[in-house]
Design a protein around this motif. Structure first.
Motif, PDB file in Angstrom:
ATOM      1  N   TYR A 142       0.836  -1.207   0.000  1.00 62.47           N
ATOM      2  CA  TYR A 142       0.000   0.000   0.000  1.00 62.47           C
ATOM      3  C   TYR A 142       0.869   1.255   0.000  1.00 62.47           C
ATOM      4  CZ  TYR A 142      -3.565  -3.210   1.915  1.00 62.47           C
ATOM      5  OH  TYR A 142      -4.424  -4.250   2.134  1.00 62.47           O
ATOM      6  N   SER A 143       0.363   2.285  -0.645  1.00 58.45           N
ATOM      7  CA  SER A 143       0.987   3.590  -0.542  1.00 58.45           C
ATOM      8  C   SER A 143      -0.112   4.622  -0.336  1.00 58.45           C
ATOM      9  CB  SER A 143       1.808   3.932  -1.797  1.00 58.45           C
ATOM     10  OG  SER A 143       0.972   3.970  -2.929  1.00 58.45           O
ATOM     11  N   VAL A 144       0.262   5.794   0.171  1.00 57.98           N
ATOM     12  CA  VAL A 144      -0.709   6.843   0.435  1.00 57.98           C
ATOM     13  C   VAL A 144      -0.172   8.176  -0.044  1.00 57.98           C
ATOM     14  CG1 VAL A 144      -1.870   5.756   2.405  1.00 57.98           C
ATOM     15  CG2 VAL A 144       0.182   7.167   2.775  1.00 57.98           C
ATOM     16  N   SER A 145      -1.089   9.093  -0.226  1.00 57.61           N
ATOM     17  CA  SER A 145      -0.692  10.466  -0.532  1.00 57.61           C
ATOM     18  C   SER A 145      -1.698  11.421   0.085  1.00 57.61           C
ATOM     19  CB  SER A 145      -0.603  10.696  -2.040  1.00 57.61           C
ATOM     20  OG  SER A 145      -1.873  10.586  -2.643  1.00 57.61           O
ATOM     21  N   ARG A 146      -1.168  12.564   0.484  1.00 58.28           N
ATOM     22  CA  ARG A 146      -2.024  13.615   1.022  1.00 58.28           C
ATOM     23  C   ARG A 146      -1.477  14.953   0.535  1.00 58.28           C
ATOM     24  NH1 ARG A 146      -3.644  14.684   7.318  1.00 58.28           N
ATOM     25  NH2 ARG A 146      -5.410  16.078   6.922  1.00 58.28           N
ATOM     26  N   SER A 147      -2.048  15.423  -0.549  1.00 61.47           N
ATOM     27  CA  SER A 147      -1.605  16.688  -1.150  1.00 61.47           C
ATOM     28  C   SER A 147      -2.446  17.863  -0.671  1.00 61.47           C
ATOM     29  CB  SER A 147      -1.652  16.591  -2.677  1.00 61.47           C
ATOM     30  OG  SER A 147      -2.973  16.283  -3.097  1.00 61.47           O
ATOM     31  N   LYS A 148      -3.605  17.570  -0.092  1.00 66.11           N
ATOM     32  CA  LYS A 148      -4.479  18.596   0.471  1.00 66.11           C
ATOM     33  C   LYS A 148      -4.974  18.102   1.830  1.00 66.11           C
ATOM     34  CE  LYS A 148      -7.364  18.427  -3.006  1.00 66.11           C
ATOM     35  NZ  LYS A 148      -8.542  18.732  -3.866  1.00 66.11           N
ATOM     36  N   THR A 149      -5.266  19.017   2.723  1.00 62.62           N
ATOM     37  CA  THR A 149      -5.743  18.648   4.049  1.00 62.62           C
ATOM     38  C   THR A 149      -6.947  17.720   3.969  1.00 62.62           C
ATOM     39  OG1 THR A 149      -4.963  20.711   5.022  1.00 62.62           O
ATOM     40  CG2 THR A 149      -6.689  19.528   6.223  1.00 62.62           C
ATOM     41  N   GLU A 150      -7.837  17.982   3.027  1.00 69.80           N
ATOM     42  CA  GLU A 150      -9.105  17.266   3.004  1.00 69.80           C
ATOM     43  C   GLU A 150      -9.068  15.888   2.351  1.00 69.80           C
ATOM     44  OE1 GLU A 150      -8.436  20.266   1.789  1.00 69.80           O
ATOM     45  OE2 GLU A 150      -9.459  20.672  -0.122  1.00 69.80           O
TER      46      GLU A 150
END
Lengths: 108, 114
Positions: B64-72
């Motif tokens: 698994y990988s994740v990304s969070r480019s915006k708070t929401e």
């Protein structure tokens, strides 16, 4: 490391009481309790932040014994709506680990 | 109810294909989590985020990988789906520092890998 919950399952008649236990091999600083009904998301019940603290939610209360590294959830005079799976959650290295859950069934 | 939405709610995919699950919140909470739920295992943490572009691994992060480019938004990607990743995936948000405040869960995504 996951906390250990007991029992794995319990069946009650309406009006009976139950206790669900949650224990950890590591020091506890807080314990969360959640309830999940079948096919739904877990829902927050309560957090215990201090040793010896007891909190209540309707007829559901909980205690936290940090020396024994355990917490107990008390369900008093159970109602049909209490049926579901109960999870405790504890901190572990900046993330939260949950127990495997206790399935509670309340029958009329 | 906390404003948290997961999409899709159901997904069937084939082994070897990439899959992305989305978690969207309207609460402006700092902490976001991805859990998977399997019978007998309860909820197991995959990845979590403590801010935009700040993420870390949980206990079952392999594959698994994740990304969070915006708070929401907090995205979970299965790089090459396997049958062992068939599960129900829950996103959760948390408003306070560390674990002094409750987690609020989304409604889950049921993923089936054939």
């Amino acid at each position: 490391q996951q906390p250990v919950q007991s029992p794995q399952a319990v069946i009650l008649r309406e009006g009976e009481d139950a206790v669900i236990n949650c224990s950890s091999s590591k020091a506890l600083y807080s314990v969360h309790w959640y309830r999940q009904k079948h096919g739904e998301a877990p829902v927050f019940l309560m957090i215990l932040l201090k040793g010896g603290e007891q909190k209540g939610h309707e007829k559901i209360s909980a205690s936290f014994n940090e020396k024994k590294q355990q917490s107990s959830l008390y369900l008093t005079a159970s109602q049909l709506s209490y049926s579901g799976t109960y999870f405790c959650g504890t901190e572990d290295n900046n993330d939260m680990r949950f127990g495997a859950g206790t399935r509670l069934t309340v029958k009329p | 109810d906390a404003g948290i939405t997961q999409s899709p709610r159901h997904k069937v995919t084939e082994t070897g294909t990439p899959v992305t699950l989305r978690c969207h919140q309207t609460e402006n909470h700092r902490y976001m989590y991805w859990y998977r739920q399997d019978p007998g295992h309860g909820l197991r943490l995959i990845h979590y985020s403590y801010g935009v572009k700040d993420t870390d691994k949980g206990e079952v992060s392999d594959g698994y990988s994740v990304s969070r480019s915006k708070t929401e938004d907090f995205l979970l990607t299965l790089e090459s789906a396997t049958s062992s990743q068939t599960s129900v995936y829950f996103c959760a948000i948390q408003g306070g520092e560390y674990f002094n405040s409750p987690l609020h869960f989304g409604n889950g995504t049921r993923l089936t890998v054939t």
